[in-house]
Design a protein around this motif. Structure first.
Motif, PDB file in Angstrom:
ATOM      1  N   UNK A 265       3.786  -9.327  14.936  1.00 43.04           N
ATOM      2  CA  UNK A 265       2.465  -9.084  14.370  1.00 43.04           C
ATOM      3  C   UNK A 265       2.423  -9.520  12.914  1.00 43.04           C
ATOM      4  N   UNK A 266       1.333 -10.186  12.558  1.00 44.11           N
ATOM      5  CA  UNK A 266       1.054 -10.453  11.150  1.00 44.11           C
ATOM      6  C   UNK A 266       0.323  -9.234  10.603  1.00 44.11           C
ATOM      7  N   UNK A 267       0.877  -8.615   9.596  1.00 42.45           N
ATOM      8  CA  UNK A 267       0.238  -7.461   8.975  1.00 42.45           C
ATOM      9  C   UNK A 267      -0.477  -7.929   7.712  1.00 42.45           C
ATOM     10  N   UNK A 268      -1.764  -7.629   7.658  1.00 39.09           N
ATOM     11  CA  UNK A 268      -2.563  -7.919   6.472  1.00 39.09           C
ATOM     12  C   UNK A 268      -2.998  -6.586   5.891  1.00 39.09           C
ATOM     13  N   UNK A 269      -2.593  -6.319   4.675  1.00 34.00           N
ATOM     14  CA  UNK A 269      -2.979  -5.061   4.033  1.00 34.00           C
ATOM     15  C   UNK A 269      -3.757  -5.352   2.759  1.00 34.00           C
ATOM     16  N   UNK A 270      -4.801  -4.562   2.566  1.00 36.06           N
ATOM     17  CA  UNK A 270      -5.642  -4.686   1.372  1.00 36.06           C
ATOM     18  C   UNK A 270      -5.573  -3.365   0.632  1.00 36.06           C
ATOM     19  N   UNK A 271      -5.095  -3.415  -0.593  1.00 36.60           N
ATOM     20  CA  UNK A 271      -4.972  -2.214  -1.419  1.00 36.60           C
ATOM     21  C   UNK A 271      -5.986  -2.271  -2.559  1.00 36.60           C
ATOM     22  N   UNK A 272      -6.713  -1.194  -2.734  1.00 39.28           N
ATOM     23  CA  UNK A 272      -7.640  -1.091  -3.858  1.00 39.28           C
ATOM     24  C   UNK A 272      -6.876  -0.516  -5.040  1.00 39.28           C
ATOM     25  N   UNK A 273      -6.436  -1.406  -5.908  1.00 43.35           N
ATOM     26  CA  UNK A 273      -5.664  -0.992  -7.075  1.00 43.35           C
ATOM     27  C   UNK A 273      -6.569  -0.839  -8.300  1.00 43.35           C
ATOM     28  N   UNK A 274      -7.882  -0.750  -8.037  1.00 41.47           N
ATOM     29  CA  UNK A 274      -8.826  -0.559  -9.139  1.00 41.47           C
ATOM     30  C   UNK A 274      -9.174   0.926  -9.257  1.00 41.47           C
ATOM     31  N   UNK A 275      -9.976   1.223 -10.243  1.00 44.08           N
ATOM     32  CA  UNK A 275     -10.327   2.621 -10.502  1.00 44.08           C
ATOM     33  C   UNK A 275     -11.602   3.051  -9.795  1.00 44.08           C
ATOM     34  N   UNK A 276     -12.215   2.152  -9.023  1.00 44.10           N
ATOM     35  CA  UNK A 276     -13.492   2.474  -8.377  1.00 44.10           C
ATOM     36  C   UNK A 276     -13.436   2.065  -6.915  1.00 44.10           C
TER      37      UNK A 276
END
Length: 788
Positions: A189-200
Motif C-alpha cells: 500500500x502507498x500511504x499518503x498522510x496529510x498533517x496540519x502543522x499550522x495553528x488553524x
C-alpha cells in the motif's frame, strides 16, 4: 524496389500522401547505417504509448484552460513561465521541462509509486494520480501553483515529505509504501498522510486526477463505495472514513476543482460517473484540525481494468478495509536505515554528499525488482543489459550481493540458443555487458556456485561475439572485424556502427576468458583469449584508419562518424571497462574534444537525442578525469550534486535553462548507480596489483575524518579510516583478502603518493598532502584502534 516498399508506397498513396512526403520517410533511415535486420519491435509499445499520450495531452490542455493541471504542464503552457514551450504545428505535448520524480516502494518488490515535485502521487504505471488541495483562511492552495512548496526525504529514505506554506503554518504531505499485515490483507500500500502543522484548521481535498508526471492518463469511471474509491473498476483508494463532501465531473462538464474552490461540493457521490473522453475526476473533502493528520491508502498493484459491473462490485466487497495498524513515516524511514545497515558504509565529512550516498544506496534497492533490475520506475521500467551492467556493478560495489546475484542468475534464461544475451534486438553491446557484469560479481564475491551455473552461458556468449563480428564481409576496411550496425545507447545517435559496442564486446571477451579459466574450462578460455587478440587488432586497425580520415586521434562514436556528441561513448573504454588507461593518447584526445566542444561549464551537453545536460554522461567525463588524477573530476561531482532534486534524484538529462528534467525517466537508475560508483572509486579503487585508497578527495575534507566499512574489492573486503595529526593524515586499514597468499599493494595517492604497504592490517602516519592547509590539530588514532 522491394515488394514491401512498393506496398507501403501504394498504401500511403491511397491516403493522399504524395511522393515528396514519402521521401522524408524513405531517407530517414539513411541518416544512419542500413540495418542488417529489422528494427527492434520491443520499443514499439513504449513509443506508441509516448506518442498517443502526448497527442491526447496537447488536445485536452489547449481547451482545458481552467483546469488544475500537474506542475510540469501548468508551466509548459503558461507563456509567462520560463518553462513555456510553444507547440506550433506539432500535435504533441510531453513533459520536457520537469521530468523529475521520486520513487517509493518496498525492498524486493517489483512495483514502485512515484511522487512529483509538488506531492502528486502516481501509484500505478501510466495511470491516475492523487493530488491534494488545501482550503485555508484566505483561499484554496494548490501545490502545483504555489511558490512556497519544499520537498525532502525523511531520514534519507524513500519517504517523501512535501511542505506547503499556508496562513498559520505548514501543511505537510508524506508518501511512503508499506506491506500491510496479513490481518489487513497483506497488500503493498502507498500511504499518503496529510498533517496540519499550522495553528488553524483547514479543509483538505484529496483529488483523483487523470494525469501523471509524464502526461494524461485515461479515467473513464470513478466510484465511491462507502470508504472504497474505484477507478475503472479497480480498487484505487481506501479512506479511513467517509468524506464530508465530494465533487466529481467529466471533461466536458469541467474540472471538479471548480466545484471545490467555489464551495459547491455535494454530500453524495454520483451513482454512475462516466466519461467517454477518459478525463473523469473526483475530489473527497475532509476537515483537518490543526496538529491533526489524515491518512489514506492506495493499493500499489492494480487489478486488470474491467467494464463488468459484477466483477467491479466483487472487488469492492473483497477489498481490504483501511488498515487498522499503520507504521508512521518515521518508523518506515528507520526501517530503511536498518535495511541498509549492511554492505559498504561510508562516513563522510561532506553532509551533502553523505545524504546523497545514503539516499541512493536505498534507491538502489528499489531499482532491483527481483530477477530484473530496471533503470527507472516509469519511462524506463524494463530490463536492458546495458543499464543492468551499471546498476549491478553498483549493487555489488556496495555489498548488496544477494540482490545482484538474483538478477545475474537469470541471465542464462535471457540468452538465445545462438549465445545472444537478449533484451532488445540490435543491442550488440548486450553480450559484453552481460559477461562484464557476471565477471565483476565474481571478482568481488568469489561466488563459485554462481560461476558454475553461468559458465556455459559465458562460453556461448563469447562464441556469439566472435561469430557476430565475422558474420558479413564488409568492403570498408574500417568496418572489418567490428560488430554490425545496430541500435545501441540512444545518446550515441541513429543506428550505426558503434565503437561503444565493440569496446563492450572486447571487455566481454577479456572477462569471459577470465571466468572460463576460473571455472576450469581452459580450452574455452584459450579460445576466448584468441578471439580477444583478433578483435583487438581489428578494432585498433579501424581506429587508426578513422584517425587518419578525421585528422585527430579522438575516437568518434563510430568508424563512419565525424566528431559529434556521440564521442562521449568512446570514453567507456576507460570507464567502466578499463580496456585503455586514462592516460592513453586516443582517450586523452577524446576527453579534450568532449571538454572543448560539448560541455557547458562543468556539465556535458548531449545534443543527440537527450538535448540536455547529461547526468550520468557528465560523470562519464568525471570518471576518466578521476582515473587520470585530474581534479576537475571533483568540479563535475559538485555540479552533479547541485543538479539533484531535493530528494537526491536525477533525470537522464536536464534542461539547460530551467534546470528540470528534459529526457528519460525522472528518477534515473544509471545516474544513481554512477554517483555511488564514483564515490566508491574516489575512496577505493582497484589497481593492477592492489588497491588505491583515497585516490582523490576534496581539500575541504583535509583535517576531517573519513571512514569506509566493509568495501568489497577484487582483492577482498576492505575497511579503513583516515584521521589527522595536525596537517598529517593517519590511515588505519584492515583487509580480509580473498587469497591470503597474494600480496596486495595498498597506496594512498590522493594524500601521500609515496606511501605503500602490503600488510593486511595496520596503521600509518602519512606525509602531509602538498596542497594541505595547516588545520587545527585534532586527536589522532590511538594505538590499536580497529574497526570493531
Amino acid at each position: 524496389m522491394s515488394a514491401r516498399t512498393w506496398l507501403v508506397r501504394r498504401l500511403l498513396g491511397r491516403l493522399r500522401i504524395d511522393d515528396d512526403t514519402i521521401r522524408h520517410l524513405s531517407t530517414f533511415q539513411r541518416l544512419g547505417e542500413h540495418l542488417e535486420i529489422q528494427a527492434p519491435g520491443e520499443m514499439l509499445p513504449i513509443g506508441a504509448r509516448t506518442v498517443f499520450r502526448a497527442l491526447r495531452t496537447r488536445a485536452a490542455s489547449q481547451t482545458g484552460t481552467d483546469w488544475v493541471w500537474p506542475y510540469w504542464l501548468r508551466r509548459q503552457i503558461d507563456p509567462s513561465s520560463p518553462a513555456f514551450v510553444p507547440r506550433g504545428h506539432l500535435p504533441f505535448l510531453s513533459n520536457v521541462t520537469s521530468r523529475n520524480w521520486t520513487m517509493i516502494g518496498n525492498r524486493g518488490s517489483a512495483r514502485e509509486a512515484v511522487v512529483d515535485p509538488r506531492g502528486l502521487v502516481s501509484p500505478w504505471h501510466d495511470a491516475w494520480s492523487l493530488d491534494w488541495w488545501i482550503g485555508a483562511e484566505d483561499r484554496w492552495h494548490v501545490p502545483a501553483d504555489e511558490a512556497n512548496v519544499r520537498q525532502s526525504l525523511l531520514g534519507d529514505s524513500p519517504v517523501v515529505e512535501t511542505r506547503m506554506r499556508v496562513p498559520g503554518g505548514d501543511i505537510v504531505h508524506r508518501a511512503y509504501v508499506i506491506q500491510a499485515t496479513a490481518a489487513d490483507g497483506g497488500e503493498e500500500l502507498v500511504i499518503v498522510e496529510i498533517e496540519n502543522d499550522s495553528a488553524v484548521p483547514v479543509a483538505l481535498a484529496l483529488a483523483i486526477r487523470p494525469y501523471n508526471a509524464e502526461g494524461l492518463a485515461v479515467i473513464e469511471r470513478i466510484g465511491l463505495h462507502d470508504t472504497t474509491v474505484t477507478v475503472d473498476g479497480r480498487v484505487a483508494m481506501l479512506l479511513p472514513k467517509p468524506p464530508n463532501a465530494v465533487a466529481a465531473s467529466t471533461f466536458h462538464d469541467g474540472d471538479c476543482a471548480t466545484q471545490v474552490f467555489a464551495g459547491e461540493t455535494q454530500t453524495s457521490f454520483p451513482a454512475d460517473l462516466r466519461d467517454e473522453a477518459g478525463m473523469a475526476q473526483a475530489a473527497f473533502v475532509y476537515p483537518l484540525p490543526h496538529r491533526q493528520t489524515l491518512r489514506v491508502a492506495l493499493p500499489l498493484a492494480p487489478d486488470p481494468r474491467t467494464r463488468l459491473v459484477g466483477r467491479a462490485r466483487k472487488r469492492v466487497r473483497d477489498a481490504p478495509r483501511f488498515p487498522q495498524a499503520l507504521p508512521s513515516a518515521e518508523q518506515v524511514a528507520n526501517g530503511w536505515k536498518t535495511h541498509t545497515d549492511q554492505g559498504m558504509r561510508l562516513v563522510l565529512p561532506d553532509e551533502r554528499l553523505q545524504s546523497a550516498v545514503d539516499a541512493n544506496r536505498r534507491y538502489l534497492l528499489l531499482f532491483h525488482d527481483g530477477t530484473d533490475v530496471t533503470p527507472g520506475p516509469r519511462t524506463y521500467n524494463r530490463f536492458w543489459f546495458r543499464d543492468a551492467a551499471y546498476l549491478l556493478a553498483a549493487l555489488d560495489r556496495y555489498g548488496f550481493h544477494t540482490e545482484a546475484r538474483e538478477v545475474l542468475a537469470s541471465f542464462p534464461e535471457r540468452q538465445h540458443t545462438d549465445g545472444f544475451f537478449f533484451s532488445q534486438r540490435l543491442e550488440w553491446d548486450a553480450n559484453g555487458a552481460a559477461i562484464w557484469a557476471l565477471a565483476h560479481h565474481w571478482d568481488l564475491t568469489r561466488d563459485r556456485e554462481l560461476l558454475d551455473e553461468v559458465v556455459t552461458s559465458v562460453a556461448g556468449g563469447v562464441q556469439w561475439i566472435d561469430r557476430k563480428r565475422r558474420g558479413k564481409r564488409r568492403d570498408d576496411p574500417a568496418l572489418r572485424g567490428l560488430l554490425p550496425a545496430g541500435i545501441s545507447a540512444e545518446h550515441l545517435g541513429p543506428h550505426d556502427y558503434f565503437y561503444w559496442d565493440d569496446f563492450w564486446a572486447l571487455a566481454g571477451l577479456r572477462d569471459g576468458a577470465r571466468m572460463l579459466r576460473a571455472a576450469g574450462e581452459d580450452e574455452a578460455a584459450d579460445r576466448a583469449a584468441a578471439f580477444l587478440e583478433s578483435m583487438t587488432a581489428d578494432v585498433r586497425a579501424s581506429m587508426a584508419l578513422t584517425a587518419d580520415r578525421l585528422g585527430t586521434k579522438a575516437v568518434p562514436a563510430g568508424p563512419r562518424r565525424r566528431i559529434d556528441p556521440g564521442v562521449i561513448g568512446s570514453l567507456a573504454a576507460v570507464w567502466p571497462l578499463q580496456l585503455l588507461g586514462a592516460d592513453d593518447e586516443a582517450m586523452q584526445a577524446t576527453l579534450d574534444v568532449v571538454r572543448d566542444r560539448f560541455c557547458i561549464d562543468e556539465a556535458f551537453y548531449q545534443g543527440i537525442s537527450h538535448t540536455g545536460l547529461g547526468t550520468y554522461l557528465t560523470l562519464q567525463v568525471a570518471f576518466v578525469e578521476l582515473l587520470a588524477g585530474d581534479r576537475r573530476a571533483l568540479d563535475r561531482l559538485d555540479w552533479f550534486l547541485s543538479a539533484a532534486t531535493p530528494t537526491w534524484t536525477w533525470p537522464e538529462a536536464i534542461h539547460p535553462r530551467v534546470a528540470g528534467g528534459c529526457m528519460g525517466d525522472g528518477h534515473h537508475g544509471w545516474a544513481a548507480a554512477e554517483l555511488l560508483s564514483f564515490v566508491r572509486t574516489m575512496l577505493v579503487h582497484e589497481t593492477r596489483d592492489g588497491l588505491a585508497l583515497a585516490s582523490m578527495i576534496p581539500t575541504s575534507w583535509y583535517g576531517q575524518g573519513v571512514e569506509v566499512h566493509d568495501a568489497p574489492t577484487r582483492f577482498g573486503l576492505l575497511s579503513f579510516a583516515i584521521r589527522w595529526h595536525g596537517e598529517r593524515p593517519a590511515i588505519l586499514w584492515e583487509l580480509e583478502p580473498h587469497d591470503p597468499d597474494v600480496a596486495v599493494v595498498l597506496t594512498c595517492p590522493g594524500l601521500d603518493p609515496t606511501w605503500r604497504s602490503t600488510e593486511a592490517r595496520g596503521e600509518a602516519l602519512l606525509d602531509a598532502p602538498p596542497d594541505a592547509p595547516a588545520p587545527a590539530a585534532v586527536p589522532g588514532p590511538d594505538q590499536g584502534d580497529s574497526f570493531e
